[in-house]
Design an enzyme around this catalytic site. Sequence first.
Site, mmCIF file in Angstrom:
data_model
loop_
_atom_site.group_PDB
_atom_site.id
_atom_site.type_symbol
_atom_site.label_atom_id
_atom_site.label_comp_id
_atom_site.label_asym_id
_atom_site.label_seq_id
_atom_site.Cartn_x
_atom_site.Cartn_y
_atom_site.Cartn_z
ATOM 1 N N PRO A 1 0.650 -1.187 -0.035
ATOM 2 C CA PRO A 1 0.026 0.055 -0.081
ATOM 3 C C PRO A 1 0.899 1.347 -0.033
ATOM 4 O O PRO A 1 0.880 1.834 1.067
ATOM 5 C CB PRO A 1 -0.780 -0.123 1.128
ATOM 6 N N CYS A 2 1.443 1.552 -1.139
ATOM 7 C CA CYS A 2 2.271 2.870 -1.229
ATOM 8 C C CYS A 2 1.411 4.059 -1.317
ATOM 9 O O CYS A 2 1.874 5.123 -1.052
ATOM 10 C CB CYS A 2 3.094 2.822 -2.624
ATOM 11 N N HIS A 3 -0.010 3.778 -1.318
ATOM 12 C CA HIS A 3 -0.759 4.909 -1.358
ATOM 13 C C HIS A 3 -1.147 5.426 0.111
ATOM 14 O O HIS A 3 -1.689 6.521 0.300
ATOM 15 C CB HIS A 3 -2.428 4.623 -1.855
#
Length: 357
Positions: free
Chosen positions: A316-318
């Site tokens: 989850p780089c978001h």
Amino acid sequence: MLFERPDDDTLYEALVARSADYEGQAYVCVKTTGVFCRLTCPARKPKRENTLFFDTIAACLHSGFRPCRRCRPLEQPGREPIVDTLLARLEDEPEVRWSEDELVRRGHEPSTVRRAFKRAFGVTFHDFVRYRRLGEAARQLAAGARVIDAQIDAGYESPSGFRAAFQRLVGKAPALSQSRELLFADWFDTPLGPMIAVAHKTHLHLLEFHDRKALSAELEALQRRVRSSVAIGRTPVIDQIEAEIRDYFEGRLGVFRTPLALGGTPFEKHVWAKLMEIPVGETRTYGDLAREMERPEGVRAVGRANGANQLAIIVPCHRVLGADGSLTGYGGGLWRKQWLLRHEEKISTEAKTEETA
């Protein structure tokens, strides 16, 4: 002697210095603007994590980037006049559908045009036009346009034709892969647009939104890394991640169980592991991650590793924000990042409500 392209860090230094050492031999693509430039471009320089470097104009176009209007990378000395004539017409008449009949009607021999563009850019005229149209469609989708509008603007009369065009960018016919197992790619729909999954029989290698600008470059790099080819098809792993992504969007899933093939450097893998430790509904800054890794000076390196992630949503780089709490670059588009964070905040709130009920 054949030109051997330097590593990306060297090219970024040349970009900052506006060095002409690699003129015509390397180009920079800027993720945040969707344009590609010469390394000597006078425009304000992008952050390192927002750059991609390619050897050819064809690769930039194939990845969905459009030419910069300041440094004009398509302009080349000594080029055949027919190329400049048609480039000007593409700019002035974006509504024209450039069939072979249309070329003939305007007094051009299609085979001559094809060869001239192949010599200038490494792609035929019709491929050049198609890449431009698909790149524009991807930008429209990233800006929130309806799929049907982007599809029609790109010149495809049916959703199946639109998807088929993107599939041609995703993969070629399978080739011999040095006795290695083929990778398979397939599509599934989500509330934020189609996603492409690439896997072999046991592990997922890539999961990206279909309009990510760097998708074709990521696929080419993946095939080189695993020394295999990508074919359109399904594996049980793709079925599993499709089901999990559906549950995620419906608010029933926060932790993914699909086996992952993480192909980065040891440092990148460390960053990705830290990303997967961020709970649903929470965020971190690049600085937070660097400190957790006991590398407080490595904020930029963390940012680059974050941008190198090829498993959207799962890794989850978001969930990573700028130091001031603002949304920062996201390969799937900032509008998607905002949507995902709001969705996960809702999932987290509902889970806490159930716990206290």
